[in-house]
Scaffold this motif. Structure first.
Motif, PDB file in Angstrom:
ATOM      1  N   ASP A   1      -4.265  -1.659  -7.623  1.00 27.27           N
ATOM      2  CA  ASP A   1      -5.410  -2.089  -8.426  1.00 27.27           C
ATOM      3  C   ASP A   1      -6.720  -1.417  -8.021  1.00 27.27           C
ATOM      4  OD1 ASP A   1      -5.854  -3.279  -6.006  1.00 27.27           O
ATOM      5  OD2 ASP A   1      -5.561  -5.337  -6.708  1.00 27.27           O
ATOM      6  N   ASP A   2      -6.625  -0.310  -7.260  1.00 22.06           N
ATOM      7  CA  ASP A   2      -7.816   0.459  -6.862  1.00 22.06           C
ATOM      8  C   ASP A   2      -8.825  -0.387  -6.096  1.00 22.06           C
ATOM      9  OD1 ASP A   2      -6.790   2.739  -8.091  1.00 22.06           O
ATOM     10  OD2 ASP A   2      -7.667   2.198 -10.024  1.00 22.06           O
ATOM     11  N   ASP A   3      -8.335  -1.333  -5.326  1.00 25.00           N
ATOM     12  CA  ASP A   3      -9.204  -2.164  -4.498  1.00 25.00           C
ATOM     13  C   ASP A   3      -8.692  -2.115  -3.062  1.00 25.00           C
ATOM     14  OD1 ASP A   3     -11.220  -3.809  -3.762  1.00 25.00           O
ATOM     15  OD2 ASP A   3     -10.520  -5.587  -4.836  1.00 25.00           O
ATOM     16  N   THR A   4      -9.545  -2.463  -2.119  1.00 25.89           N
ATOM     17  CA  THR A   4      -9.126  -2.529  -0.721  1.00 25.89           C
ATOM     18  C   THR A   4      -9.043  -3.986  -0.291  1.00 25.89           C
ATOM     19  OG1 THR A   4     -11.407  -2.351   0.068  1.00 25.89           O
ATOM     20  CG2 THR A   4     -10.166  -0.307  -0.173  1.00 25.89           C
ATOM     21  N   TYR A   5      -8.180  -4.256   0.690  1.00 27.77           N
ATOM     22  CA  TYR A   5      -7.958  -5.610   1.160  1.00 27.77           C
ATOM     23  C   TYR A   5      -8.132  -5.654   2.675  1.00 27.77           C
ATOM     24  CZ  TYR A   5      -6.075  -6.462  -3.472  1.00 27.77           C
ATOM     25  OH  TYR A   5      -5.938  -6.575  -4.832  1.00 27.77           O
TER      26      TYR A   5
ATOM     27  N   ASP B   1       0.859  -1.190   0.000  1.00 30.18           N
ATOM     28  CA  ASP B   1       0.000   0.000   0.000  1.00 30.18           C
ATOM     29  C   ASP B   1       0.891   1.234   0.000  1.00 30.18           C
ATOM     30  OD1 ASP B   1      -1.769   2.167   0.801  1.00 30.18           O
ATOM     31  OD2 ASP B   1      -3.213   0.606   1.320  1.00 30.18           O
TER      32      ASP B   1
ATOM     33  N   LEU C   1      -7.229   2.424  -1.140  1.00 25.00           N
ATOM     34  CA  LEU C   1      -7.421   2.126  -2.561  1.00 25.00           C
ATOM     35  C   LEU C   1      -6.100   2.106  -3.319  1.00 25.00           C
ATOM     36  CD1 LEU C   1     -10.610   4.281  -3.274  1.00 25.00           C
ATOM     37  CD2 LEU C   1     -10.469   1.782  -3.189  1.00 25.00           C
TER      38      LEU C   1
ATOM     39  N   SER D   1      -3.545   0.294  -3.082  1.00 22.52           N
ATOM     40  CA  SER D   1      -2.919  -0.950  -2.619  1.00 22.52           C
ATOM     41  C   SER D   1      -3.034  -2.035  -3.679  1.00 22.52           C
ATOM     42  CB  SER D   1      -3.574  -1.423  -1.311  1.00 22.52           C
ATOM     43  OG  SER D   1      -4.947  -1.706  -1.521  1.00 22.52           O
ATOM     44  N   GLY D   2      -2.321  -3.130  -3.441  1.00 20.62           N
ATOM     45  CA  GLY D   2      -2.348  -4.265  -4.341  1.00 20.62           C
ATOM     46  C   GLY D   2      -1.539  -5.410  -3.764  1.00 20.62           C
TER      47      GLY D   2
ATOM     48  N   ARG E   1      -9.748 -13.386   2.976  1.00 17.71           N
ATOM     49  CA  ARG E   1     -10.844 -13.485   2.010  1.00 17.71           C
ATOM     50  C   ARG E   1     -11.909 -14.451   2.511  1.00 17.71           C
ATOM     51  NH1 ARG E   1      -6.930 -14.120  -3.290  1.00 17.71           N
ATOM     52  NH2 ARG E   1      -6.443 -11.894  -3.575  1.00 17.71           N
TER      53      ARG E   1
END
Length: 651
Positions: free
Chosen positions: A400-404, A303, A373, A375-376, A356
């Motif tokens: 990748d414009d995603d959250t984890y 991130d 966002l 992060s990857g 997940r």
């Protein structure tokens, strides 16, 4: 003196008398009435503290020691001493007589000094004559158990209410929660080193655990779980036996709670080499698969906006850069509505994994810690070794414009992961043991919804990621730079059902970064790295060209046999080298300009913040006062002119 002046003077006198009277009235009739407008309510007792005070069964005595000359010699301690005294008075007043406060000014050879020494309060020399100053607190309950704060550090002012309330909780709770600690990391101390004659040194976080809980160290190959355990804390379960996993499951099925730290790359595990990744993602495999929860092996969260800054160069030539897998989670990355994370200002993680949930999972997943966002995922191989390529990792990183999800609460009813029966014991029982001490029957499903907190990182427990130490008059003083210990104690307290202990956690940490300044530094350092990379490429290109010149040849001395390199350059080659050197000097000048621009930009923003915090409010109040004064003068002039006009008309 005109009638208007006399009226103004009388009005001011009446206002002053009214001000003094109102203050006196409130001081006498309502001494505890205050208005707290600080950001975190630092001067208001929290609900957790009030609940802790309400649970006191027998009186608790607090002995507060503050040397009068400490504030005179070190002015910073004068205001902090007043803050501690006021908070202790608030606590005593809110306890309905259950907390008895004694105050002492421990002068040399006095009873107060003797008491301070007997309680273990630290004395520090602040005068050339060697006279010691004391600034600490000792608490005692009805059975003479003692808790002590040796010396109140101003750096821990945000933790002040927690330190006091924790002391009262420890003295008033006769049956603390029992936490069973199990795992592959030496959190409780290295047992193997102790067996070989070494010293058992637990991690610093254990002191925080023992302050509120009874801890029980359990091996990973246990055959029976002690009945006294209330909450399980499993840290990096790399070598848990099937029997231990089964016992954990049955413990949860019968209403037990668990805090799990599962790490795809535990940097704190020194039992593996620097090029190996110590992973525990499969350590609880049977349970996680049955629950529909996955922590992918070999996958870490990177991130850019959460990355902590480290030295990517050497001690002689430091290069500050963001290490993408060392993350600083601020309040915006923590669940605001969960009591475990609601009041945490910061949390540091290292090489954290991804949590997940599959679609068919019987558990509800409530995120507690999430990435931004920006992060990857990052492969474990990208950060192998003792000195990973931090700058190269930054260059190659693609968010990748995603959250984890890095930490989560799992709740719900689940079925057993051992439908064929319990795994065999490591040490079988004797023939007569089952009849005398039978195993509890296996539960095939949880009796009620399980409650588990899962974190995809175990390194957050290690000292270096949340704690730093410094010398204070020859004594090491610890200072928290992140709320990692608070998170763990919050989680255990919440899982154990101790909401009062949970709510009396800290209201902040000593380090509160300016996010705007960090953003400016991050952008400028990104430009700086581009210039540095350009310079390095030019240097490498120059070296390669010089090495490839035809004028370089080796010679050998006929007498000594020593070999040497002779460089014979043509005029065109020398001109080419001079051109390249000129380019390097130009890039170096640009590099200095970028660094100077970074410093000026940050210093300018800091100067504006100082002005806004110190000067803006007085200036604004002065402007308002001037405007009000001008309006009142205009009003007086207007009324005066109207009065004169009225008298003229009357005549």
């Amino acid at each position: 003196m005109t009638g208007m002046s006399i009226n103004s003077l009388a009005g001011l006198s009446l206002a002053a008398i009214l001000y003094v009277a109102v203050n006196t009235l409130f001081n006498v009739s309502a001494p505890q009435v205050r208005l707290d407008v600080t950001e975190h309510g630092l001067f208001t007792l929290s609900d957790g503290t009030l609940a802790t005070l309400a649970r006191i069964d027998e009186p608790v005595e607090l002995h507060f020691f503050l040397s009068g000359h400490l504030g005179r010699e070190v002015p910073a301690y004068a205001s902090h001493g007043l803050r501690v005294r006021e908070l202790l008075a608030e606590v005593a007043a809110a306890s309905d007589g259950k907390v008895i406060l004694h105050e002492y000014d421990p002068r040399p050879f006095s009873r107060g000094e003797a008491l301070a020494v007997s309680f273990g309060v630290q004395g520090v020399p602040v005068e050339s004559g060697g006279e010691l100053a004391y600034f600490g607190l000792a608490g005692m309950n009805s059975v003479d158990e003692v808790e002590t704060v040796p010396f109140f550090q101003p750096e821990r002012e945000m933790f002040l209410e927690y330190d006091i309330a924790r002391m009262i909780h420890a003295l008033s709770d006769p049956e603390p929660t029992v936490v069973g600690v199990m795992g592959s990391l030496p959190v409780m101390g290295d047992m193997h080193a102790q067996a070989q004659g070494g010293v058992l040194v637990p991690w610093a976080i254990v002191r925080h655990l023992k302050a509120g809980f009874d801890t029980l160290h359990l091996p990973e190959s246990i055959d029976d779980l002690p009945a006294s355990v209330d909450v399980m804390m499993v840290v990096h379960p790399r070598a848990m036996s099937d029997r231990a996993i089964y016992l954990l499951e049955q413990f949860l099925f019968r209403g037990g709670r668990a805090l799990l730290f599962v790490d795809p790359r535990a940097e704190s595990d020194t039992s593996v080499g620097p090029d190996a990744a110590s992973s525990s993602t499969s350590g609880l495999g049977p349970l996680l698969r049955k629950w529909g929860i996955e922590i992918p092996d070999r996958r870490l969260v990177g991130d850019r906006s959460m990355a902590l800054t480290i030295n990517a160069g050497t001690a002689a030539r430091p290069v500050p850069a963001e290490f993408l897998v060392w993350l600083g989670a601020s309040a915006e990355h923590l669940a605001p509505d969960d009591p475990v994370t609601a009041r945490l200002p910061a949390l540091n993680l290292a090489s954290a994994g991804i949590i997940r949930r599959s679609e068919g999972s019987p558990l509800a997943l409530e995120p507690l810690i999430v990435s931004s966002l920006d992060s990857g995922p990052i492969d474990v191989d990208a950060v192998r070794g003792l000195r990973p390529d931090v700058l190269g990792l930054l260059d190659r990183f693609q968010p990748d414009d995603d959250t984890y999800v890095l930490g989560a609460r799992l709740t719900g009813k689940v079925a057993t992961a051992f439908p064929d029966g319990p795994p065999p014991r490591t040490v079988p029982k004797t023939a007569t043991a089952p009849a005398a001490n039978p195993d509890p029957p296996q539960l095939m499903r949880s009796e009620r919804p399980i409650n588990v907190i899962l974190v995809a990182d175990a390194d957050l427990l290690q000292d270096r990621f949340w704690l730093r130490t410094r010398q204070f008059f020859g004594r090491e003083v610890e200072e928290a730079i992140a709320g990692n210990a608070d998170f763990v104690v919050n989680a255990l307290g919440n899982l154990a059902g101790s909401d009062a202990l949970l709510k009396l956690r800290s209201r902040g940490v000593s380090q509160r970064p300016f996010e705007r300044i960090r953003s400016i530094e991050r952008d400028a350092e990104s430009r700086l790295r581009d210039k540095e990379r350009e310079l390095q490429d030019k240097l490498r290109e120059t070296q390669e060209k010089i090495a490839g010149l035809e004028g370089v040849r080796a010679t050998e001395d006929a007498l000594t046999g020593e070999r040497s390199v002779v460089v014979s350059l043509t005029a065109s080659q020398r001109a080419e080298v001079e051109t390249l050197r000129g380019q390097m000097l130009s890039i170096r000048r640009q590099l200095h300009a970028v660094r100077r621009g970074l410093r000026e930009e940050v210093e300018g923003l800091e100067a504006w913040l100082h002005f806004a915090n110190i000067g803006l409010v007085p200036i604004a109040l002065s402007i308002v006062a001037i405007i009000v004064g001008l309006v009142r003068v205009a009003q007086r002039r207007y009324y005066h002119l109207n009065a004169l006009s009225a008298r003229d008309l009357h005549r």
